[in-house]
Design a protein around this motif. Structure first.
Motif, PDB file in Angstrom:
ATOM      1  N   TYR B 139      16.928  39.814  33.919  1.00  0.00           N
ATOM      2  CA  TYR B 139      15.655  40.536  33.804  1.00  0.00           C
ATOM      3  C   TYR B 139      14.478  39.602  33.500  1.00  0.00           C
ATOM      4  O   TYR B 139      13.338  39.954  33.703  1.00  0.00           O
ATOM      5  CB  TYR B 139      15.743  41.575  32.686  1.00  0.00           C
ATOM      6  CG  TYR B 139      16.672  42.733  32.948  1.00  0.00           C
ATOM      7  CD1 TYR B 139      16.874  43.221  34.236  1.00  0.00           C
ATOM      8  CD2 TYR B 139      17.338  43.362  31.897  1.00  0.00           C
ATOM      9  CE1 TYR B 139      17.715  44.300  34.460  1.00  0.00           C
ATOM     10  CE2 TYR B 139      18.180  44.444  32.122  1.00  0.00           C
ATOM     11  CZ  TYR B 139      18.367  44.912  33.404  1.00  0.00           C
ATOM     12  OH  TYR B 139      19.184  45.981  33.616  1.00  0.00           O
ATOM     13  N   MET B 140      14.749  38.465  32.917  1.00  0.00           N
ATOM     14  CA  MET B 140      13.730  37.466  32.590  1.00  0.00           C
ATOM     15  C   MET B 140      12.707  37.931  31.549  1.00  0.00           C
ATOM     16  O   MET B 140      11.596  37.413  31.484  1.00  0.00           O
ATOM     17  CB  MET B 140      13.022  36.965  33.856  1.00  0.00           C
ATOM     18  CG  MET B 140      13.978  36.204  34.758  1.00  0.00           C
ATOM     19  SD  MET B 140      13.250  35.543  36.239  1.00  0.00           S
ATOM     20  CE  MET B 140      12.404  34.118  35.637  1.00  0.00           C
ATOM     21  N   ASP B 141      13.077  38.875  30.730  1.00  0.00           N
ATOM     22  CA  ASP B 141      12.214  39.254  29.601  1.00  0.00           C
ATOM     23  C   ASP B 141      12.050  38.064  28.645  1.00  0.00           C
ATOM     24  O   ASP B 141      11.003  37.891  28.019  1.00  0.00           O
ATOM     25  CB  ASP B 141      12.825  40.431  28.828  1.00  0.00           C
ATOM     26  CG  ASP B 141      12.691  41.742  29.582  1.00  0.00           C
ATOM     27  OD1 ASP B 141      12.150  41.715  30.693  1.00  0.00           O
ATOM     28  OD2 ASP B 141      13.133  42.784  29.053  1.00  0.00           O
ATOM     29  N   VAL B 143      11.916  34.888  29.424  1.00  0.00           N
ATOM     30  CA  VAL B 143      10.958  33.918  29.966  1.00  0.00           C
ATOM     31  C   VAL B 143       9.535  34.366  29.658  1.00  0.00           C
ATOM     32  O   VAL B 143       8.695  33.586  29.195  1.00  0.00           O
ATOM     33  CB  VAL B 143      11.149  33.762  31.494  1.00  0.00           C
ATOM     34  CG1 VAL B 143      10.188  32.739  32.053  1.00  0.00           C
ATOM     35  CG2 VAL B 143      12.586  33.384  31.818  1.00  0.00           C
ATOM     36  N   ASP B 144       9.306  35.650  29.862  1.00  0.00           N
ATOM     37  CA  ASP B 144       7.992  36.222  29.621  1.00  0.00           C
ATOM     38  C   ASP B 144       7.605  36.094  28.141  1.00  0.00           C
ATOM     39  O   ASP B 144       6.492  35.685  27.802  1.00  0.00           O
ATOM     40  CB  ASP B 144       8.031  37.697  30.046  1.00  0.00           C
ATOM     41  CG  ASP B 144       6.668  38.336  30.031  1.00  0.00           C
ATOM     42  OD1 ASP B 144       5.736  37.727  30.583  1.00  0.00           O
ATOM     43  OD2 ASP B 144       6.520  39.436  29.458  1.00  0.00           O
TER      44      ASP B 144
END
Lengths: 201, 340
Positions: B139-141, B143-144
């Motif tokens: 989901y790359m939460d 990274v954000d």
């Protein structure tokens, strides 16, 4: 004289340099330096402010409560007919209140609503050993998912909230999983690698 | 230390005085000569010279009205910052002083306040990380959250974390796709995240020619952004591509700046210096989880104290099949992968 001093240096040369981490793995270093004394960081509780949680078992750690987060509750507000049927299905309700319940998890394996909800009052959870509080829903989920429960108790499954030190407060099963559709949804990533296809679009 | 002095070809900041027309004296007060008779180091000399110059400039600006007092103060701060030492060898008082200068400078430049911590490593702590490749859904939460927490350059899209989409049944990271953007999780794939592994035997710190990067007592590998000369040797030495370079002046929108900062962590960097993941040093030294672990919606990220036998991460190391990347290099990453 020079030779003698060189001889004196020999053991120093032989045994020096073995103390740096480069000669041992970090696992050995951990074994060597570990301490059962808990590290205390002052003010760490501050980061848990606003979280509601209660002790688990003998109180070694804490689990976030669930009952205060329920929005469509009590269930019998709508599901007031026998067999969990709802008498109010029209404009009183958001239409897609919980459509995921149309395909609740475990149905293919023979699970029915009444395996977790009380047949008389759906707002009451029941396990094999009797009523289960929403705040202790792990007792219900853990009946089948006992491996996950073991990992969750120990910290390999689930999520610790806010801090790594101080009181250990962890998310309840239903804090991450929708109990009626526990598998995580498929969706677009929140962000992307700057050079990705998505970024160029 | 003299070998590490900056090149001193630069002139003292010009504050618009010294022309003689404003009535201010541009001659150095006699105290300089007195001090020069004594044995002072180059650094002490320039420090003294700097404060005197700034003092003269402040007098000049207030007297002449050509420059505001704030500009003079900023010039003074700049000057003192220019001649400060390496953070590694600073006393706690010197650390506090530089942090206060940096906070004040930010306030003068931006009109807002930031809080820069100089908190030292907590004794008895060695940070470690475990990443569950069975749980990560791509989901790359994380990274954000990392970008926002650490004030990363928005213009170049700098990211410390890479998430690789891997074919099930493979373990060749080179075949993983770090540029995916489609609905996740994709069938037949798993996701593996990388970032700085805070190696216990870090190759990156050894190649630094100026001592601007080192391993802290709690195991975090840090960069002194004010000491880094931007040679990028460390970037070449890291076998995990974990270090990032500022090719341009980093840009973070004013209202998105995370004001909770650490000198060795997420304070605003400048053009031409290296930076890297610090396990969110500004959070973790206060006992908090790193932003990536806090943001992860799947619980794939486990962070904790390796020296605490009762910590979650120690349970994972003792009870799960764990592996690290490129273990044969002997870098001893403190970042383990595991499966359910």
């Amino acid at each position: 004289m020079i030779r003698r001093s060189l001889l004196l240096l020999l053991p120093v040369l032989l045994f020096s340099g073995c103390h740096g981490p480069s000669h041992h793995g970090v696992r050995e270093r951990i074994d060597h330096e570990q301490s059962p004394d808990q590290v205390e960081i002052s003010g760490v509780e501050y980061w848990l402010d606003g979280l509601r949680y209660e002790p688990y078992g003998e109180g070694d750690f804490f689990v976030r409560t669930r009952s205060d987060q329920l929005v469509q509750f009590p269930c019998a507000r709508c599901h007031d007919q026998p067999g969990f049927a709802a008498s109010r299905t029209d404009g009183d309700l958001p239409e897609s209140a919980h459509l995921q319940i149309l395909q609740p998890h475990g149905v293919a394996e023979g699970l029915a609503c009444a395996h977790c909800h009380d047949g008389e009052d759906p707002s009451q959870l029941v396990g094999q050993k009797g009523p289960v509080d929403f705040d202790r829903v792990y007792d219900l989920c853990g009946t089948c998912h006992f491996e996950q429960r073991r990992d969750w108790e120990a910290g390999a499954h689930g999520k610790r909230l806010a801090t790594w030190s101080g009181p250990r407060v962890i998310e309840n099963c239903t804090g991450c999983h929708d109990p009626h559709a526990p598998r995580f949804e498929t969706r677009l990533p929140t962000t992307m690698y700057p050079g990705s296809e998505g970024a160029r679009r | 230390m003299s070998a590490r002095l900056p090149i001193l070809g630069q002139e003292a900041p010009n504050h618009g005085c010294g022309s003689g027309t404003c009535g201010c004296s541009s001659e150095a007060p006699p105290v300089v000569e007195e001090r020069l008779d004594t044995d002072v180091s180059r650094r002490q000399f320039f420090g003294l010279f700097g404060s005197l110059t700034a003092g003269v400039a402040a007098v000049a600006s207030s007297g002449c009205g050509t420059k505001s007092a704030e500009a003079a103060e900023k010039a003074s701060l700049d000057w003192e910052e220019y001649f400060k030492g390496n953070y590694q060898v600073m006393t706690d008082e010197e650390k506090r002083a530089t942090v206060e200068r940096l906070e004040r400078r930010w306030e003068l430049e931006h009109g807002s306040r930031v809080e820069i911590s100089d908190q030292n490593a907590v004794p008895g702590v060695l940070y470690g990380y475990a990443f569950n490749i069975s749980k990560c859904q791509g989901y790359m939460d994380c990274v954000d959250a990392c970008v926002k927490e650490n004030n990363l350059d928005r213009e170049s899209g700098m990211q410390y974390i890479r998430i690789f989409e891997m074919d099930e049944g493979t373990m060749q990271l080179g075949d993983g796709d770090g540029r995916f953007y489609h609905e996740v999780p994709a069938a037949g794939h798993f996701y593996l995240g990388t970032q700085c592994f805070q190696c216990d035997n870090p190759p990156c710190t050894k190649v630094c020619p100026v001592g601007a990067t080192w391993k802290e007592p709690d195991g975090i590998v840090v960069v002194d952004y004010d000491w880094c000369i931007g040679c990028r040797y460390c970037q070449a030495a890291c076998p995990y591509w974990a270090r990032r370079f500022n090719w341009q002046e980093p840009f973070v929108p004013e209202d998105e700046v995370n004001q909770e900062q650490h000198y060795l962590g997420n304070r605003l960097r400048k053009k031409g210096v290296m930076e890297k993941c610090t396990y969110c040093i500004q959070r973790t030294r206060k006992g908090r989880n790193p932003a990536c672990a806090e943001a992860c919606p799947t619980g794939a990220r486990i962070f904790g104290n390796l020296l605490d036998p009762d910590s979650e991460i120690r349970w994972v190391l003792a009870n799960k099949k764990v592996f690290r990347l490129k273990e044969d290099l002997g870098t001893e990453p403190k970042f383990w992968y595991f499966m359910d």
